[in-house]
Write a protein that holds these residues in place. Structure first.
Motif, mmCIF file in Angstrom:
data_model
loop_
_atom_site.group_PDB
_atom_site.id
_atom_site.type_symbol
_atom_site.label_atom_id
_atom_site.label_comp_id
_atom_site.label_asym_id
_atom_site.label_seq_id
_atom_site.Cartn_x
_atom_site.Cartn_y
_atom_site.Cartn_z
ATOM 1 N N ILE A 5 1.067 -0.935 0.117
ATOM 2 C CA ILE A 5 0.023 0.224 0.300
ATOM 3 C C ILE A 5 0.745 1.109 0.421
ATOM 4 C CG2 ILE A 5 -1.558 1.286 1.186
ATOM 5 C CD1 ILE A 5 -2.774 -1.811 1.982
ATOM 6 N N SER A 6 1.662 1.070 0.861
ATOM 7 C CA SER A 6 2.664 2.516 1.116
ATOM 8 C C SER A 6 2.928 2.370 -0.502
ATOM 9 C CB SER A 6 3.752 2.532 1.776
ATOM 10 O OG SER A 6 3.079 2.090 2.941
ATOM 11 N N LEU A 10 3.316 5.712 -2.862
ATOM 12 C CA LEU A 10 4.377 6.255 -3.204
ATOM 13 C C LEU A 10 3.819 6.624 -4.872
ATOM 14 C CD1 LEU A 10 7.271 5.557 -1.325
ATOM 15 C CD2 LEU A 10 6.098 7.718 -1.281
ATOM 16 N N PHE A 11 4.100 6.072 -5.391
ATOM 17 C CA PHE A 11 3.871 5.015 -6.921
ATOM 18 C C PHE A 11 2.762 6.606 -7.504
ATOM 19 C CE2 PHE A 11 1.821 3.739 -10.680
ATOM 20 C CZ PHE A 11 2.858 3.821 -11.906
ATOM 21 N N ILE A 12 1.064 6.401 -7.015
ATOM 22 C CA ILE A 12 0.352 7.792 -7.619
ATOM 23 C C ILE A 12 0.996 8.902 -6.960
ATOM 24 C CG2 ILE A 12 -1.780 8.072 -7.072
ATOM 25 C CD1 ILE A 12 -1.975 5.527 -8.401
ATOM 26 N N THR A 13 1.952 9.320 -6.260
ATOM 27 C CA THR A 13 2.168 10.481 -5.542
ATOM 28 C C THR A 13 3.093 10.572 -6.902
ATOM 29 O OG1 THR A 13 1.866 9.780 -3.339
ATOM 30 C CG2 THR A 13 2.880 12.167 -3.586
ATOM 31 N N PHE A 14 4.007 9.910 -6.929
ATOM 32 C CA PHE A 14 5.504 10.751 -7.994
ATOM 33 C C PHE A 14 4.322 11.178 -9.097
ATOM 34 C CE2 PHE A 14 7.339 9.622 -11.411
ATOM 35 C CZ PHE A 14 8.712 10.137 -11.612
#
Length: 83
Positions: A5-6, A10-14
């Motif tokens: 999930i983390s 991070l992937f979505i945020t980037f």
């Protein structure tokens, strides 16, 4: 599961930040400074209406031929112009 999930967050945020940066860059190219929302609205409003695309393509073709002929860039045969 928490690590997955983390990583996903991070992937979505980037990629959200990357997308936002690209939208701002395109807005600047369109002379909308950093207002990508107005640039997007402008792009959505500048489409060729359904059923008018053929006319627009013909107009662009005629403009292109005139540009090429006015500058004597290449020779375009009459047969090519008709097709």
């Amino acid at each position: 599961m928490k690590k997955l999930i983390s990583t996903f967050i991070l992937f979505i945020t980037f990629y959200s930040n990357e997308f936002a940066n690209k939208m701002i860059r395109v807005a600047q190219e369109m002379e909308y400074v950093n207002d990508w929302k107005d640039a997007l609205e402008h792009a959505k409003d500048t489409y060729v209406p359904i059923g008018k695309q053929s006319e627009e393509i013909t107009k662009l073709l005629e403009q292109s031929l005139k540009f090429i002929e006015d500058r004597d860039l290449i020779t375009i045969t009459e047969m090519a112009k008709e097709s």
